[in-house]
Design a protein around this motif. Sequence first.
Motif, short mmCIF file in Angstrom:
data_model
loop_
_atom_site.label_atom_id
_atom_site.label_comp_id
_atom_site.label_asym_id
_atom_site.label_seq_id
_atom_site.Cartn_x
_atom_site.Cartn_y
_atom_site.Cartn_z
N ARG A 25 0.83 -1.18 0.00
CA ARG A 25 0.00 0.00 0.00
C ARG A 25 0.88 1.24 0.00
O ARG A 25 1.98 1.23 0.53
CB ARG A 25 -0.98 0.01 1.18
CG ARG A 25 -0.33 -0.07 2.55
CD ARG A 25 -1.40 -0.22 3.63
NE ARG A 25 -2.13 1.02 3.90
CZ ARG A 25 -3.37 1.06 4.37
NH1 ARG A 25 -4.04 -0.05 4.59
NH2 ARG A 25 -3.96 2.21 4.62
N LEU A 26 0.34 2.29 -0.63
CA LEU A 26 0.98 3.60 -0.63
C LEU A 26 -0.08 4.62 -0.24
O LEU A 26 -1.06 4.79 -0.97
CB LEU A 26 1.53 3.94 -2.01
CG LEU A 26 2.78 3.22 -2.51
CD1 LEU A 26 3.03 3.59 -3.97
CD2 LEU A 26 3.98 3.55 -1.65
N SER A 27 0.10 5.28 0.88
CA SER A 27 -0.88 6.26 1.32
C SER A 27 -0.33 7.67 1.15
O SER A 27 0.75 8.00 1.66
CB SER A 27 -1.26 6.03 2.78
OG SER A 27 -2.20 7.01 3.18
N PHE A 28 -1.11 8.48 0.44
CA PHE A 28 -0.79 9.90 0.29
C PHE A 28 -1.79 10.75 1.07
O PHE A 28 -1.98 11.92 0.76
CB PHE A 28 -0.79 10.26 -1.20
CG PHE A 28 0.28 9.54 -1.97
CD1 PHE A 28 1.57 10.03 -2.00
CD2 PHE A 28 0.00 8.35 -2.62
CE1 PHE A 28 2.57 9.36 -2.69
CE2 PHE A 28 0.99 7.68 -3.31
CZ PHE A 28 2.27 8.17 -3.34
N ARG A 29 -2.40 10.14 2.08
CA ARG A 29 -3.34 10.84 2.95
C ARG A 29 -2.61 11.30 4.22
O ARG A 29 -1.78 10.56 4.75
CB ARG A 29 -4.50 9.93 3.37
CG ARG A 29 -5.28 9.26 2.26
CD ARG A 29 -6.49 8.56 2.84
NE ARG A 29 -7.39 9.54 3.41
CZ ARG A 29 -8.56 9.91 2.87
NH1 ARG A 29 -8.97 9.35 1.76
NH2 ARG A 29 -9.31 10.82 3.45
N ASP A 30 -3.00 12.47 4.72
CA ASP A 30 -2.48 12.86 6.03
C ASP A 30 -3.56 12.76 7.10
O ASP A 30 -3.33 13.13 8.26
CB ASP A 30 -1.87 14.26 6.01
CG ASP A 30 -2.88 15.36 5.67
OD1 ASP A 30 -4.09 15.09 5.67
OD2 ASP A 30 -2.45 16.50 5.41
N SER A 31 -4.74 12.22 6.71
CA SER A 31 -5.83 12.04 7.66
C SER A 31 -6.75 10.95 7.12
O SER A 31 -6.92 10.82 5.90
CB SER A 31 -6.62 13.35 7.83
OG SER A 31 -7.77 13.14 8.63
#
Length: 317
Positions: free
Chosen positions: A8-14
């Motif tokens: 997984r790659l998350s580009f969320r900060d929330s």
Amino acid sequence: MAHEPTARLSFRDSPEGGGVRTDPSDAEYRQLTLRRRLVLLIHGYNNDLKDSEDAYRGFETLQRELGGLDDDTPVAGGRLVEVYWPGDADWGKLASALFYPFSIGRAQISAAALATVLARAARESGHKQVDIVAHSMGCRLTLELLKQLRNRGDITVGRVVLMAGAVPTFLLDPRHDRQKLRAAYDSVLSEDGLSLYSADDKVLAYAFPLGQTMVPGEGFFPTALGHGFWADAAAPINLTQTENTGADHSDYWGWDREPKPLACARAANAQIKDFLRFECAGERTSIQRETFGRSVTDARDAGTARARGTQDLSGVV
């Protein structure tokens, strides 16, 4: 063979709303460097973290069913990479229509961040072969990603699946390529594209044209790629268009287990499985093939080294 966890790659900060985090965690990045072949899963607009996770679980579940895979066999040979981006509003789903114009900018920023991470991984761990499965606004993110990946010889994008594409068709028309999305599609995609569309998609029929019209340069009540067959002669010749009959906007990933949406999702997933050539039960997975290939290469190299060593020693004698 041990189960290869889905990366997984998350580009969320929330988990809900928030901005774009330009760098994934170190653990996520390491998973990316371990894979040579990738299948990026990219969710759409108005999905918070839990919604996106549910969508991806639905996709994996259906792919396991269609491929006859047990729980210890990785889907797509261990190539899956779940991409998370903040395509939802801070103020909740009820105000999603008001947030829609801002989600296009979020998709563009997220695409740039994803391209940077892929480029870094290719630079540090070798060439990456990438396929993509995207839904809704994730299709726009995908096309923006292709634009960001132009002139990158160490990343090859082979095939892309665009489900319920929330992309104005005129932006893929080379005669009106103001944002160069069509130029990117033509120059970066090395194989083919698949558009899964539905004339019964109410979101793309009503909300999409209004939302796009609210954004400067995004057209005046444009037609979405995912709402019907694009019959214009300007459509890419390597874009296969298949109708997912009866599907509403959310009936693609497979998270909704009600009979009607599940049937539509199963049909979409069957198309994806064939188009991306996912392995079935009993077939050697991509990871096994790559391991086997490395083993053969290592054995040949070792044999060559031994032969050279023998030859050198006989020369000394």
